[in-house]
Design an enzyme around this catalytic site. Structure first.
Site, PDB file in Angstrom:
ATOM      1  N   SER A  57      48.939   6.356 -27.546  1.00 22.12           N
ATOM      2  CA  SER A  57      47.810   7.272 -27.715  1.00 22.12           C
ATOM      3  C   SER A  57      46.680   6.958 -26.749  1.00 22.12           C
ATOM      4  CB  SER A  57      47.269   7.190 -29.153  1.00 22.12           C
ATOM      5  OG  SER A  57      48.241   7.613 -30.069  1.00 22.12           O
ATOM      6  N   HIS A  88      48.893  12.827 -26.761  1.00 23.27           N
ATOM      7  CA  HIS A  88      50.207  12.614 -26.152  1.00 23.27           C
ATOM      8  C   HIS A  88      50.564  13.878 -25.362  1.00 23.27           C
ATOM      9  CE1 HIS A  88      51.650   8.945 -28.454  1.00 23.27           C
ATOM     10  NE2 HIS A  88      50.500   9.239 -29.040  1.00 23.27           N
ATOM     11  N   HIS A 110      57.114   9.672 -33.416  1.00 20.54           N
ATOM     12  CA  HIS A 110      56.831   8.806 -34.556  1.00 20.54           C
ATOM     13  C   HIS A 110      57.563   9.303 -35.802  1.00 20.54           C
ATOM     14  CE1 HIS A 110      53.378   9.005 -31.804  1.00 20.54           C
ATOM     15  NE2 HIS A 110      53.147   7.737 -32.087  1.00 20.54           N
ATOM     16  N   TYR A 112      56.264   9.749 -38.656  1.00 22.53           N
ATOM     17  CA  TYR A 112      55.438  10.676 -39.436  1.00 22.53           C
ATOM     18  C   TYR A 112      55.483  12.109 -38.910  1.00 22.53           C
ATOM     19  CZ  TYR A 112      51.865   9.801 -35.791  1.00 22.53           C
ATOM     20  OH  TYR A 112      51.193   9.676 -34.616  1.00 22.53           O
ATOM     21  N   GLU A 113      56.048  12.304 -37.708  1.00 23.34           N
ATOM     22  CA  GLU A 113      56.193  13.666 -37.205  1.00 23.34           C
ATOM     23  C   GLU A 113      57.369  14.398 -37.860  1.00 23.34           C
ATOM     24  OE1 GLU A 113      55.335  14.119 -32.792  1.00 23.34           O
ATOM     25  OE2 GLU A 113      55.535  11.943 -32.943  1.00 23.34           O
ATOM     26  N   ALA A 140      48.396   2.042 -29.201  1.00 29.16           N
ATOM     27  CA  ALA A 140      47.073   1.819 -29.777  1.00 29.16           C
ATOM     28  C   ALA A 140      47.276   1.246 -31.174  1.00 29.16           C
ATOM     29  CB  ALA A 140      46.296   3.128 -29.837  1.00 29.16           C
ATOM     30  N   MET A 243      51.920   2.470 -35.709  1.00 27.37           N
ATOM     31  CA  MET A 243      52.938   3.391 -36.234  1.00 27.37           C
ATOM     32  C   MET A 243      54.031   3.695 -35.216  1.00 27.37           C
ATOM     33  SD  MET A 243      50.202   6.041 -37.946  1.00 27.37           S
ATOM     34  CE  MET A 243      48.780   5.418 -38.862  1.00 27.37           C
ATOM     35  N   SER A 244      54.270   2.766 -34.271  1.00 27.01           N
ATOM     36  CA  SER A 244      55.242   3.063 -33.211  1.00 27.01           C
ATOM     37  C   SER A 244      55.853   1.784 -32.666  1.00 27.01           C
ATOM     38  CB  SER A 244      54.544   3.827 -32.074  1.00 27.01           C
ATOM     39  OG  SER A 244      53.608   2.987 -31.404  1.00 27.01           O
ATOM     40  N   ASN A 267      40.680  -0.178 -32.961  1.00 26.54           N
ATOM     41  CA  ASN A 267      39.790  -0.231 -34.128  1.00 26.54           C
ATOM     42  C   ASN A 267      40.087  -1.511 -34.897  1.00 26.54           C
ATOM     43  OD1 ASN A 267      42.328   1.467 -34.882  1.00 26.54           O
ATOM     44  ND2 ASN A 267      41.556   0.745 -36.868  1.00 26.54           N
ATOM     45  N   HIS A 281      41.399   8.756 -35.777  1.00 30.78           N
ATOM     46  CA  HIS A 281      42.174   8.918 -34.550  1.00 30.78           C
ATOM     47  C   HIS A 281      41.282   9.116 -33.329  1.00 30.78           C
ATOM     48  CE1 HIS A 281      45.846   9.529 -32.346  1.00 30.78           C
ATOM     49  NE2 HIS A 281      45.482  10.723 -31.928  1.00 30.78           N
TER      50      HIS A 281
END
Length: 313
Positions: A57, A88, A110, A112-113, A140, A243-244, A267, A281
């Protein structure tokens, strides 16, 4: 008697559906599918990459550094998934980085997609069939280590695969020996020589103050972590969470490619119930933008060193 027969018929129907779904799932991500996509790409470009780069990201600028670019939108590539995440770009870019032939994913996929995990990692197998020997991944991530600051770059030395604990592993299902062995070792998932090279290059570039190393933990997303989850992950030994990346690393190692990965700490994970901070995000993308140039310089310089290092020639 009739009820029993109906029940048996229903069970058989369900079994047939499940079997068909399983066959359908495995056939969509086969060696032949990956080979067809790799052959299609190689027919469109003369670049034969030995390094594959995956941009996280806000970090797609790495692809823009490639010279003599030949770019493809994901939607135009046979069998390829499409990126749905803001930040992306959704392009596969071929070119040279300081003279080294590379291919770069400008955006990844990902869990979650909604994609099956085998679809998420399909591009890495295509990398292998394109001739890629070294995979470099960026992401990220949220910092769990209290010594980390927003903007730090963490060289990943190991990972925790939380979805894998629940059986969601990209190697689940039938194994194709043309890609790799049934039970691949993951104790050497992240190449130690490449980690040392990154530290050396970072020192040369004056990045010592914000270059760290640590353990990355992957979760399914897309919701950010609760305070209790952050506390638990930190106690388990995770320095950053995202998440990746991990699913791609597993497939790359299964295929015998060397792996280097790093996280940009965008973060600080919230671990205090009195804190007013909230992960979002947009903060991720903004931090990526601020540190992107230095991260790009680190990776591109590493590619040059890999080129002239006999271990990776």
């Amino acid at each position: 008697m009739l009820l029993n027969e109906l029940g048996e018929a229903k069970r058989c129907e369900t079994a047939v559906i499940l079997t068909s779904d399983s066959l359908f799932m495995s056939s969509r991500f086969s060696y032949e599918d990956c080979k067809a996509t790799a052959d299609w790409l190689m027919a469109q470009t003369d670049v034969r990459p030995t390094v594959g780069i995956v941009c996280g990201s806000g970090l797609g600028g790495l692809a823009d550094m490639l010279k003599d670019q030949v770019a493809f939108n994901y939607k135009d590539i046979p069998n390829f998934p499409q990126s749905t995440v803001h930040g992306h770009a959704g392009r596969l870019v071929f070119g040279t980085l300081r003279g080294r032939p590379c291919v770069c994913m400008q955006g990844r996929f990902h869990l979650y997609e909604g994609y099956p995990i085998q679809k998420i990692t399909l591009p890495i197998r295509i990398f292998k069939l394109l001739g890629v020997e070294t995979v470099m991944l960026t992401n990220a991530a949220g910092g769990l280590n209290q010594d980390f600051k927003v903007g730090d770059i963490m060289i990943i030395k190991d990972h925790l695969n939380m979805p894998g604990f629940a059986g969601n592993n990209p190697l689940s299902g039938p194994n194709d020996e043309r890609f790799g062995v049934r039970f691949p070792c993951m104790s050497d998932a992240y190449d130690r020589e490449l980690q040392q090279l990154a530290m050396d290059v970072g020192q040369e570039l004056g990045y010592g103050d914000f270059l760290k190393e640590g353990v990355y933990c992957v979760l399914g997303g897309p919701s950010f972590e609760t305070i209790a989850e952050c506390r638990m992950l930190h106690k388990l030994g995770a320095d950053a969470v995202g998440m990746s990346t991990v699913h791609e690393v597993i497939i790359a190692r299964h295929c015998g490619m060397k792996v280097f990965a790093l996280s940009l700490i965008t973060n600080q994970a919230v671990t205090d119930y009195d804190s007013e901070e909230k992960a979002n995000h947009e903060e991720v993308l903004q931090t990526g933008k601020q540190r992107a140039e230095q991260l790009e310089r680190l990776v591109s310089t590493m590619v040059t060193k890999i080129e002239h290092n006999n271990n990776y020639a």
